[in-house]
Design a protein around this motif. Structure first.
Motif, PDB file in Angstrom:
ATOM      1  N   MET A 123       3.684 -13.813 -72.290  1.00  0.00           N
ATOM      2  CA  MET A 123       4.046 -15.219 -72.154  1.00  0.00           C
ATOM      3  C   MET A 123       4.167 -15.560 -70.672  1.00  0.00           C
ATOM      4  SD  MET A 123       4.201 -16.376 -75.213  1.00  0.00           S
ATOM      5  CE  MET A 123       5.120 -17.894 -75.144  1.00  0.00           C
ATOM      6  N   ALA A 124       3.593 -16.709 -70.297  1.00  0.00           N
ATOM      7  CA  ALA A 124       3.635 -17.154 -68.902  1.00  0.00           C
ATOM      8  C   ALA A 124       4.427 -18.452 -68.803  1.00  0.00           C
ATOM      9  CB  ALA A 124       2.223 -17.366 -68.376  1.00  0.00           C
ATOM     10  N   SER A 125       5.087 -18.607 -67.678  1.00  0.00           N
ATOM     11  CA  SER A 125       5.752 -19.855 -67.333  1.00  0.00           C
ATOM     12  C   SER A 125       5.316 -20.178 -65.901  1.00  0.00           C
ATOM     13  CB  SER A 125       7.268 -19.695 -67.421  1.00  0.00           C
ATOM     14  OG  SER A 125       7.904 -20.901 -67.090  1.00  0.00           O
ATOM     15  N   LEU A 126       4.501 -21.230 -65.744  1.00  0.00           N
ATOM     16  CA  LEU A 126       3.860 -21.518 -64.466  1.00  0.00           C
ATOM     17  C   LEU A 126       4.111 -22.960 -64.041  1.00  0.00           C
ATOM     18  CD1 LEU A 126       0.399 -20.019 -65.465  1.00  0.00           C
ATOM     19  CD2 LEU A 126       2.200 -18.856 -64.177  1.00  0.00           C
ATOM     20  N   SER A 127       4.054 -23.189 -62.746  1.00  0.00           N
ATOM     21  CA  SER A 127       4.168 -24.556 -62.237  1.00  0.00           C
ATOM     22  C   SER A 127       3.438 -24.669 -60.905  1.00  0.00           C
ATOM     23  CB  SER A 127       5.632 -24.963 -62.073  1.00  0.00           C
ATOM     24  OG  SER A 127       6.251 -24.163 -61.090  1.00  0.00           O
ATOM     25  N   THR A 128       3.072 -25.898 -60.584  1.00  0.00           N
ATOM     26  CA  THR A 128       2.484 -26.165 -59.277  1.00  0.00           C
ATOM     27  C   THR A 128       3.610 -26.540 -58.328  1.00  0.00           C
ATOM     28  OG1 THR A 128       2.112 -28.483 -59.830  1.00  0.00           O
ATOM     29  CG2 THR A 128       0.277 -26.969 -60.201  1.00  0.00           C
ATOM     30  N   ASN A 129       3.376 -26.334 -57.041  1.00  0.00           N
ATOM     31  CA  ASN A 129       4.354 -26.761 -56.033  1.00  0.00           C
ATOM     32  C   ASN A 129       3.617 -27.504 -54.942  1.00  0.00           C
ATOM     33  OD1 ASN A 129       3.105 -24.454 -55.037  1.00  0.00           O
ATOM     34  ND2 ASN A 129       4.930 -23.211 -55.089  1.00  0.00           N
ATOM     35  N   HIS A 130       4.007 -28.733 -54.758  1.00  0.00           N
ATOM     36  CA  HIS A 130       3.376 -29.610 -53.766  1.00  0.00           C
ATOM     37  C   HIS A 130       4.420 -30.002 -52.728  1.00  0.00           C
ATOM     38  CE1 HIS A 130      -0.198 -29.982 -56.268  1.00  0.00           C
ATOM     39  NE2 HIS A 130       0.611 -30.172 -57.289  1.00  0.00           N
ATOM     40  N   ARG A 131       5.009 -29.018 -52.080  1.00  0.00           N
ATOM     41  CA  ARG A 131       6.045 -29.291 -51.086  1.00  0.00           C
ATOM     42  C   ARG A 131       5.485 -29.136 -49.680  1.00  0.00           C
ATOM     43  NH1 ARG A 131      10.250 -25.163 -53.432  1.00  0.00           N
ATOM     44  NH2 ARG A 131       8.351 -24.375 -54.287  1.00  0.00           N
ATOM     45  N   GLY A 132       5.872 -30.023 -48.817  1.00  0.00           N
ATOM     46  CA  GLY A 132       5.478 -29.910 -47.414  1.00  0.00           C
ATOM     47  C   GLY A 132       3.980 -29.959 -47.182  1.00  0.00           C
ATOM     48  N   GLY A 133       3.254 -30.615 -48.074  1.00  0.00           N
ATOM     49  CA  GLY A 133       1.813 -30.728 -47.893  1.00  0.00           C
ATOM     50  C   GLY A 133       1.044 -29.491 -48.331  1.00  0.00           C
ATOM     51  N   LEU A 134       1.737 -28.490 -48.870  1.00  0.00           N
ATOM     52  CA  LEU A 134       1.061 -27.273 -49.324  1.00  0.00           C
ATOM     53  C   LEU A 134       0.842 -27.343 -50.829  1.00  0.00           C
ATOM     54  CD1 LEU A 134       3.096 -24.576 -47.371  1.00  0.00           C
ATOM     55  CD2 LEU A 134       0.834 -25.457 -46.828  1.00  0.00           C
ATOM     56  N   ASN A 135      -0.362 -27.074 -51.251  1.00  0.00           N
ATOM     57  CA  ASN A 135      -0.653 -27.019 -52.682  1.00  0.00           C
ATOM     58  C   ASN A 135      -0.708 -25.565 -53.100  1.00  0.00           C
ATOM     59  OD1 ASN A 135      -0.904 -29.788 -52.828  1.00  0.00           O
ATOM     60  ND2 ASN A 135      -3.099 -29.754 -52.448  1.00  0.00           N
ATOM     61  N   GLY A 136      -0.037 -25.246 -54.158  1.00  0.00           N
ATOM     62  CA  GLY A 136      -0.056 -23.890 -54.662  1.00  0.00           C
ATOM     63  C   GLY A 136       0.516 -23.858 -56.064  1.00  0.00           C
ATOM     64  N   TRP A 137       0.503 -22.681 -56.654  1.00  0.00           N
ATOM     65  CA  TRP A 137       1.069 -22.535 -57.975  1.00  0.00           C
ATOM     66  C   TRP A 137       1.536 -21.108 -58.164  1.00  0.00           C
ATOM     67  CZ3 TRP A 137      -1.382 -19.401 -61.722  1.00  0.00           C
ATOM     68  CH2 TRP A 137      -2.651 -18.944 -61.374  1.00  0.00           C
ATOM     69  N   GLY A 138       2.397 -20.905 -59.126  1.00  0.00           N
ATOM     70  CA  GLY A 138       2.917 -19.585 -59.422  1.00  0.00           C
ATOM     71  C   GLY A 138       3.894 -19.662 -60.570  1.00  0.00           C
ATOM     72  N   GLY A 139       4.586 -18.568 -60.814  1.00  0.00           N
ATOM     73  CA  GLY A 139       5.551 -18.527 -61.901  1.00  0.00           C
ATOM     74  C   GLY A 139       5.826 -17.108 -62.328  1.00  0.00           C
ATOM     75  N   THR A 140       6.041 -16.948 -63.637  1.00  0.00           N
ATOM     76  CA  THR A 140       6.384 -15.634 -64.173  1.00  0.00           C
ATOM     77  C   THR A 140       5.507 -15.290 -65.369  1.00  0.00           C
ATOM     78  OG1 THR A 140       8.102 -16.581 -65.600  1.00  0.00           O
ATOM     79  CG2 THR A 140       8.793 -15.785 -63.422  1.00  0.00           C
ATOM     80  N   PHE A 141       5.418 -14.000 -65.630  1.00  0.00           N
ATOM     81  CA  PHE A 141       4.680 -13.477 -66.780  1.00  0.00           C
ATOM     82  C   PHE A 141       5.531 -12.383 -67.413  1.00  0.00           C
ATOM     83  CE2 PHE A 141       1.624 -10.368 -68.580  1.00  0.00           C
ATOM     84  CZ  PHE A 141       1.005 -11.181 -69.511  1.00  0.00           C
ATOM     85  N   ARG A 142       5.775 -12.496 -68.721  1.00  0.00           N
ATOM     86  CA  ARG A 142       6.518 -11.468 -69.460  1.00  0.00           C
ATOM     87  C   ARG A 142       5.543 -10.764 -70.398  1.00  0.00           C
ATOM     88  NH1 ARG A 142       9.956 -14.223 -72.826  1.00  0.00           N
ATOM     89  NH2 ARG A 142       8.743 -13.578 -74.598  1.00  0.00           N
TER      90      ARG A 142
END
Length: 93
Positions: A22-41
């Protein structure tokens, strides 16, 4: 565009082995940086999974795939771990 995903996923190791979980992921658009990440069980824990760090693929339903690196592994219970992931490239959700 969706900014979060929570649900089934498969982590594909460098050698091609697939680990469901199971994954729980999100994008992060802070400070002009685009990226994504999260957790995997993962549903199962193998030695190869514990040693996995870079160049992995995370496959979500409908054949959506993203490249991830493992930034940490934390033990949840005697038989479960939670892997912290950081995505590279476009988010697959």
């Amino acid at each position: 565009m969706t900014t979060t995903y929570s649900g089934p996923a498969r982590l594909i190791l460098v050698d091609g082995a697939c680990i469901s979980g199971m994954a729980s992921l999100s994008t992060n658009h802070r400070g002009g940086l685009n990226g994504w990440g999260g957790t995997f069980r993962p549903d199962e824990i193998t030695t190869d999974l514990r040693n996995a760090v870079q160049g992995l693929q995370l496959e979500l339903p409908y054949d959506r795939v993203g490249t991830v690196d493992v930034t940490g592994i934390r033990k949840l219970l005697a038989t479960q771990v939670l892997m912290s992931l950081v995505g590279r490239g476009p988010a697959p959700f």
